[in-house]
Scaffold this active site. Structure first.
Site, PDB file in Angstrom:
ATOM      1  N   CYS A   1       3.655   8.356   0.997  1.00  0.00           N
ATOM      2  CA  CYS A   1       4.255   7.350   1.871  1.00  0.00           C
ATOM      3  C   CYS A   1       4.269   6.049   1.077  1.00  0.00           C
ATOM      4  CB  CYS A   1       3.398   7.223   3.128  1.00  0.00           C
ATOM      5  SG  CYS A   1       3.944   5.931   4.248  1.00  0.00           S
TER       6      CYS A   1
ATOM      7  N   CYS B   1       7.433  -7.482   5.795  1.00  0.00           N
ATOM      8  CA  CYS B   1       8.642  -6.965   6.441  1.00  0.00           C
ATOM      9  C   CYS B   1       9.201  -8.064   7.333  1.00  0.00           C
ATOM     10  CB  CYS B   1       8.302  -5.727   7.290  1.00  0.00           C
ATOM     11  SG  CYS B   1       9.754  -4.947   8.063  1.00  0.00           S
TER      12      CYS B   1
ATOM     13  N   CYS C   1       0.140   2.051   8.280  1.00  0.00           N
ATOM     14  CA  CYS C   1       0.546   1.037   9.247  1.00  0.00           C
ATOM     15  C   CYS C   1       0.305  -0.387   8.791  1.00  0.00           C
ATOM     16  CB  CYS C   1      -0.068   1.298  10.606  1.00  0.00           C
ATOM     17  SG  CYS C   1       0.587   2.800  11.347  1.00  0.00           S
TER      18      CYS C   1
ATOM     19  N   CYS D   1       8.684  -6.221  14.339  1.00  0.00           N
ATOM     20  CA  CYS D   1       8.282  -5.355  15.457  1.00  0.00           C
ATOM     21  C   CYS D   1       6.869  -5.748  15.894  1.00  0.00           C
ATOM     22  CB  CYS D   1       8.331  -3.881  15.055  1.00  0.00           C
ATOM     23  SG  CYS D   1       9.970  -3.358  14.501  1.00  0.00           S
TER      24      CYS D   1
ATOM     25  N   GLU E   1      11.177  -2.670   5.430  1.00  0.00           N
ATOM     26  CA  GLU E   1      12.363  -2.017   6.003  1.00  0.00           C
ATOM     27  C   GLU E   1      13.239  -1.607   4.810  1.00  0.00           C
ATOM     28  OE1 GLU E   1      13.777  -0.703   8.627  1.00  0.00           O
ATOM     29  OE2 GLU E   1      15.606  -0.473   7.448  1.00  0.00           O
TER      30      GLU E   1
ATOM     31  N   GLU F   1       0.817  -1.202   0.000  1.00  0.00           N
ATOM     32  CA  GLU F   1       0.000   0.000   0.000  1.00  0.00           C
ATOM     33  C   GLU F   1       0.854   1.255   0.000  1.00  0.00           C
ATOM     34  OE1 GLU F   1      -2.095  -1.234   3.425  1.00  0.00           O
ATOM     35  OE2 GLU F   1      -0.812  -0.110   4.773  1.00  0.00           O
TER      36      GLU F   1
HETATM   37  N1  SAH Z   1      10.793  -0.219   8.610  1.00  0.00           N
HETATM   38  C1  SAH Z   1      10.840   1.215   8.668  1.00  0.00           C
HETATM   39  C2  SAH Z   1       9.612   1.854   8.071  1.00  0.00           C
HETATM   40  C3  SAH Z   1       8.388   1.357   8.765  1.00  0.00           C
HETATM   41  S1  SAH Z   1       6.948   2.253   9.075  1.00  0.00           S
HETATM   42  C4  SAH Z   1      10.981   1.654  10.109  1.00  0.00           C
HETATM   43  O1  SAH Z   1      10.778   0.838  11.003  1.00  0.00           O
HETATM   44  O2  SAH Z   1      11.321   2.796  10.347  1.00  0.00           O
HETATM   45  C5  SAH Z   1       7.295   3.831   9.657  1.00  0.00           C
HETATM   46  C6  SAH Z   1       7.096   4.066  11.149  1.00  0.00           C
HETATM   47  O3  SAH Z   1       5.808   3.634  11.616  1.00  0.00           O
HETATM   48  C7  SAH Z   1       8.135   3.339  11.998  1.00  0.00           C
HETATM   49  O4  SAH Z   1       8.648   4.240  12.931  1.00  0.00           O
HETATM   50  C8  SAH Z   1       7.297   2.278  12.665  1.00  0.00           C
HETATM   51  O5  SAH Z   1       7.882   1.832  13.862  1.00  0.00           O
HETATM   52  C9  SAH Z   1       5.985   3.004  12.859  1.00  0.00           C
HETATM   53  N2  SAH Z   1       4.852   2.128  13.166  1.00  0.00           N
HETATM   54  C10 SAH Z   1       4.651   0.840  12.810  1.00  0.00           C
HETATM   55  N3  SAH Z   1       3.494   0.382  13.315  1.00  0.00           N
HETATM   56  C11 SAH Z   1       2.930   1.390  14.002  1.00  0.00           C
HETATM   57  C12 SAH Z   1       1.731   1.527  14.750  1.00  0.00           C
HETATM   58  N4  SAH Z   1       0.879   0.520  14.878  1.00  0.00           N
HETATM   59  N5  SAH Z   1       1.471   2.720  15.308  1.00  0.00           N
HETATM   60  C13 SAH Z   1       2.344   3.764  15.162  1.00  0.00           C
HETATM   61  N6  SAH Z   1       3.485   3.689  14.480  1.00  0.00           N
HETATM   62  C14 SAH Z   1       3.791   2.521  13.895  1.00  0.00           C
END
Ligand code: SAH
Length: 374
Positions: A125, A132, A367, A136, A188, A112
């Protein structure tokens, strides 16, 4: 999903045996395109004409490429502009100025992208991987594992699609352009390094070789792959770096951002600091505020200690993200009072702090939840 988190493994390499996305104009530099056209027995300037259609005129219908002789056109389009993705659906919020698109790639993988229009800019975005591998636990995409890396052209095409919608006046606010790109969709980016660098080059290559964007308007967000952050600094591309820290201490970060078991808080922050020092670009520390988990006042103080230990020359700012809870997750957003106190403590230590707006929350912007729900 159960309450007890089952931890997923960290995955760096995509599963073997996946078919590669078709080769596309946007995968190649201008020189490579010219060579390819010659290889097809066509004059080299045809590659430039085709690039003008794709990057400058944002044309996607070959019938509109009337400066290309019909026979050459067919060959060029077949060889260089294969369809890469189809839009399955678009969700809108904020009166149509936030638009999230779910894409199906050639092999059925779903990704997306989100377009966000503000009075002074338009941010796209984008996703860099289908799924991924960074695992996390609070992130919907991270919980689904890695399907595959996206190609440079698949990444670029998301931006081009947004640029087309803007140019064709399909987004409220009149015809416009994409000014910013953030790699904060699925994936990532630094685990798909080559394709992402290729995409940054295509976005910043001057028209008609690319979209002609400023590197300063591009943000690469990472969990903190320290060696890759250093490599990124070597590229000489002044993109903005965002480090998803989410905790200032290793004990908690090991759990929230599992890559921390390989690259500790200090290694990730040091790499980010070095990035700022070498590129003169202020780094952004991303911190998703999770109630009762990482939002205590003492953790704000500890975060300030960690960041100021690298000096206070304006190398960093903190961007707090209100957690967007994933279905069934045990994490939830912080109390606004705790959030304000967190900001206050950071600012008291001289650290510029912003709280990210929650644009598109009702459409689960950025997200990974739309694709995850599919
Ligand atoms: N892999 C990269 C890009 C991912 S998304 C990274 O981790 O930076 C971009 C941001 O959204 C990251 O900071 C990630 O930790 C955050 N993110 C992911 N899931 C989330 C959620 N449920 N609520 C808020 N932020 C979130």
């Amino acid at each position: 999903m159960s309450d007890t988190p089952r931890s997923l493994p960290l995955v760096f390499d995509e599963p073997r045996g996946r078919r590669r996305p078709p080769r596309h104009l946007a995968d190649m530099s201008a020189a490579e395109r010219k060579e390819l056209a010659s290889g097809l027995g066509l004059p080299g300037f045809r590659a430039r004409q085709l690039s003008t259609h794709y990057f400058s005129r944002l044309v996607d219908d070959p019938a509109e490429m009337t400066d290309l002789p019909a026979a050459d056109r067919e060959q060029l389009v077949a060889g260089l502009l294969p369809p890469l993705m189809t839009s399955l659906r678009t969700l809108e919020a904020d009166g149509g100025t936030t638009r999230k698109t779910l894409w199906r790639l050639f092999d059925g993988a779903l990704v997306e992208s989100v377009l966000m229009r503000y009075p002074d800019r338009v941010t796209m975005c984008v996703s860099s991987q289908a799924g991924c591998g960074m695992a996390c636990p609070f992130c919907a995409t991270g919980q689904g594992g890695l399907q595959r890396n996206m190609s440079t052209a698949e990444i670029v095409e998301q931006v081009v699609a947004g640029a087309r919608a803007l140019a064709r006046d399909e987004v409220p606010g009149g015809p416009g352009r994409v000014s910013n790109v953030v790699f904060m969709g699925m994936g990532e980016p630094l685990a798909n390094y080559r394709a992402v660098i290729g995409a940054v080059r295509r976005l910043t290559d001057k028209a008609p070789d690319g979209l002609g964007m400023s590197a300063r308007g591009i943000t690469v967000s990472t969990v903190g792959l320290a060696p890759r952050i250093r490599q990124l600094a070597d590229e000489g591309l002044p993109v903005t770096l965002a480090l998803s820290l989410h905790a200032p201490d290793d004990e908690l970060r090991d759990e929230l951002v599992p890559i921390n078991t390989r690259f500790k808080v200090h290694e990730a922050v040091e790499a980010a600091w070095e990035y700022a020092r070498r590129t003169k670009r202020r780094v952004s520390i991303e911190y998703a505020m999770m109630r009762g988990i990482n939002d205590q006042g003492w953790r704000a103080d500890l975060l300030a200690d960690v960041l100021t230990s690298y000096g206070d020359w304006g190398w960093v700012h903190v961007n707090l993200i209100p957690l967007n809870p994933t279905p069934g997750s045990r994490w939830t957003a912080s109390d606004p009072r705790d959030e304000r106190e967190f900001v206050r403590r950071l600012e008291a230590r001289g650290i510029p702090t912003t709280v990210r707006d929650t644009r598109g929350r009702e459409i689960d912007g950025a997200c990974g939840q739309l694709a995850a729900a599919e």
